[in-house]
Design an enzyme around this catalytic site. Sequence first.
Site, PDB file in Angstrom:
ATOM      1  N   ARG A 121       3.376  -4.294  49.329  1.00 46.17           N
ATOM      2  CA  ARG A 121       3.588  -5.579  48.642  1.00 46.17           C
ATOM      3  C   ARG A 121       2.228  -5.904  48.056  1.00 46.17           C
ATOM      4  O   ARG A 121       1.269  -6.148  48.773  1.00 46.17           O
ATOM      5  CB  ARG A 121       4.065  -6.654  49.621  1.00 46.17           C
ATOM      6  CG  ARG A 121       4.069  -8.087  49.063  1.00 46.17           C
ATOM      7  CD  ARG A 121       5.011  -8.250  47.875  1.00 46.17           C
ATOM      8  NE  ARG A 121       5.110  -9.658  47.459  1.00 46.17           N
ATOM      9  CZ  ARG A 121       4.381 -10.194  46.475  1.00 46.17           C
ATOM     10  NH1 ARG A 121       3.498  -9.454  45.807  1.00 46.17           N
ATOM     11  NH2 ARG A 121       4.540 -11.473  46.166  1.00 46.17           N
ATOM     12  N   HIS A 124      -1.903 -10.241  46.403  1.00 40.23           N
ATOM     13  CA  HIS A 124      -1.418 -11.425  45.690  1.00 40.23           C
ATOM     14  C   HIS A 124      -1.734 -12.684  46.488  1.00 40.23           C
ATOM     15  O   HIS A 124      -2.204 -12.613  47.629  1.00 40.23           O
ATOM     16  CB  HIS A 124       0.101 -11.333  45.483  1.00 40.23           C
ATOM     17  CG  HIS A 124       0.862 -11.541  46.762  1.00 40.23           C
ATOM     18  ND1 HIS A 124       0.948 -10.581  47.749  1.00 40.23           N
ATOM     19  CD2 HIS A 124       1.563 -12.617  47.242  1.00 40.23           C
ATOM     20  CE1 HIS A 124       1.662 -11.051  48.765  1.00 40.23           C
ATOM     21  NE2 HIS A 124       2.041 -12.286  48.489  1.00 40.23           N
ATOM     22  N   HIS A 126      -0.404 -17.240  46.566  1.00 44.22           N
ATOM     23  CA  HIS A 126       0.545 -18.220  46.031  1.00 44.22           C
ATOM     24  C   HIS A 126       0.197 -19.608  46.528  1.00 44.22           C
ATOM     25  O   HIS A 126      -0.648 -19.760  47.426  1.00 44.22           O
ATOM     26  CB  HIS A 126       1.987 -17.860  46.406  1.00 44.22           C
ATOM     27  CG  HIS A 126       2.109 -17.103  47.708  1.00 44.22           C
ATOM     28  ND1 HIS A 126       1.913 -17.703  48.915  1.00 44.22           N
ATOM     29  CD2 HIS A 126       2.364 -15.788  47.954  1.00 44.22           C
ATOM     30  CE1 HIS A 126       2.072 -16.799  49.868  1.00 44.22           C
ATOM     31  NE2 HIS A 126       2.330 -15.625  49.329  1.00 44.22           N
ATOM     32  N   GLU A 130       2.247 -18.921  53.786  1.00 47.70           N
ATOM     33  CA  GLU A 130       3.199 -17.874  54.185  1.00 47.70           C
ATOM     34  C   GLU A 130       3.149 -17.663  55.688  1.00 47.70           C
ATOM     35  O   GLU A 130       2.129 -17.303  56.233  1.00 47.70           O
ATOM     36  CB  GLU A 130       2.846 -16.574  53.458  1.00 47.70           C
ATOM     37  CG  GLU A 130       3.612 -15.345  53.936  1.00 47.70           C
ATOM     38  CD  GLU A 130       3.263 -14.103  53.102  1.00 47.70           C
ATOM     39  OE1 GLU A 130       3.056 -14.243  51.878  1.00 47.70           O
ATOM     40  OE2 GLU A 130       3.173 -13.007  53.676  1.00 47.70           O
ATOM     41  N   HIS A 169      -3.652 -11.777  49.993  1.00 48.12           N
ATOM     42  CA  HIS A 169      -3.229 -10.890  51.074  1.00 48.12           C
ATOM     43  C   HIS A 169      -2.377  -9.740  50.564  1.00 48.12           C
ATOM     44  O   HIS A 169      -1.977  -9.726  49.391  1.00 48.12           O
ATOM     45  CB  HIS A 169      -2.465 -11.697  52.129  1.00 48.12           C
ATOM     46  CG  HIS A 169      -1.355 -12.527  51.551  1.00 48.12           C
ATOM     47  ND1 HIS A 169      -1.561 -13.784  51.020  1.00 48.12           N
ATOM     48  CD2 HIS A 169      -0.028 -12.283  51.403  1.00 48.12           C
ATOM     49  CE1 HIS A 169      -0.408 -14.281  50.589  1.00 48.12           C
ATOM     50  NE2 HIS A 169       0.526 -13.383  50.807  1.00 48.12           N
ATOM     51  N   GLU A 192       9.417 -16.214  45.251  1.00 47.64           N
ATOM     52  CA  GLU A 192       8.684 -14.983  45.595  1.00 47.64           C
ATOM     53  C   GLU A 192       8.363 -14.144  44.349  1.00 47.64           C
ATOM     54  O   GLU A 192       7.449 -13.334  44.361  1.00 47.64           O
ATOM     55  CB  GLU A 192       9.522 -14.189  46.600  1.00 47.64           C
ATOM     56  CG  GLU A 192       9.080 -12.772  46.893  1.00 47.64           C
ATOM     57  CD  GLU A 192       7.720 -12.654  47.580  1.00 47.64           C
ATOM     58  OE1 GLU A 192       7.197 -13.678  48.067  1.00 47.64           O
ATOM     59  OE2 GLU A 192       7.178 -11.547  47.606  1.00 47.64           O
TER      60      GLU A 192
HETATM   61 MN    MN Z   1       2.612 -13.543  50.083  1.00 47.19          MN
END
Ligand code: MN
Length: 414
Positions: A121, A124, A126, A130, A169, A192
Amino acid sequence: MNDSPANPSRRLFLEIAPATLAAGALGAYGQSVQEVEAGEHSRSASMPLGQENGALFAANPDSETPPPTDHGSLPAFKYPFSVAHKRIEPGGWTRQVTVSDLGISKTIAGVEMRLDPGGIRELHWHSAAEWAIMLYGGARITCIDPDGRSFVDDVKEGDIWNFPAGYPHSIQGLQPDGCEFLLVFDDGAFDEYETILVTDWMAHTPPSIIEKNFGVPASAFPSQPSEGLYIFPGTIPGPLAMDQRAAAGNLGTSRLPFDYRLTSTEPTKRTRGGEVRIVDSRNFPVSGTVAAAHVTLHPGGLREMHWHPNADEWQYYIKGKGRMTTFAAASRARTMDFQEGDVGYIRQNFPHYIENTGDTDLVFLEIFKSHQYQDVSLSNWLTHLPPQLVMDHLKITRETLDKFPHEEAVLMPL
Ligand code: MN
Ligand code: MN
């Protein structure tokens, strides 16, 4: 309740109901509970055309034939991940349930994700925090704290992590079979698919700026994918200690643990009904905006009647089958059934219980947008009042009241 002309259904109830039936409660839309129950076991409940979605029918017995105590209209508080769109890419897949799917889930959104061994993943961040729990397999996670100190660790089934808003992360699946996990965000409108991806940013920065920023020729950078990588196959990581040393460099590692071995710790409470582990900023300091309870409820057990004074509750059902009734003011009550992969939601201060209706343990998460877990137990409240006050309300004897659990039971056995 008075037997008055203004309450005709009550009068009808008194005419038809045996005196031994519980008095007073009204079922759906002004009819007595007993009338509703009788209707549910008569031709009134039949469906001559048989138009049913068989799988949904079987999974939702309390929608099909609600408990006669259900009443009035409450919006749906369940959404199964099984009907969420799945985005599948080389390296893994993801799907989400947000306020767009489940209208009442304003404070929390959830994401399920699968990563292959080596699947990444993308790096990134946000604007929501999280919180996550590993449900299967293992992953290597990375983050960095505001002092620029790195965090790299491996997480396995039952471990949780928390990355505060804006902390960058990554997550990468490990051998032998990658991983599957649940992500929880402290914003129901979180999307997401709208996170800040490192390659997306690079692709939308003039090459001359890249050159100046990193002090390397722009020609050393291949062009980046114009919409970012998001999930992609990567190189299986080497030994953890090696990655930790390399990431730390001359700054050392972060003093803040971003992960926590939730299911390996002793339960906060264990009863004959099951066990519960509570994790919030008191035992996991980085989790400043998300509090959680991980509940295991044995067959027939009951997560006792209670409510939460400080936050809405977002639920995720990990294993087993259960049902929940949410009660609201003005005689409104609705019961829905839950199983693996379902999301449930209860508004702040709305009373509820959860009953294990299956023949295996029911395992689920209660998640709150708060730094601290809080609940109020109905039993604990009623047994910490002047006894006569409670007896006058419920028309019960002192002997009955004395039998109530005299503390917060959390989980009642069958
Ligand atoms: Mn994340
Ligand atoms: Mn609750």
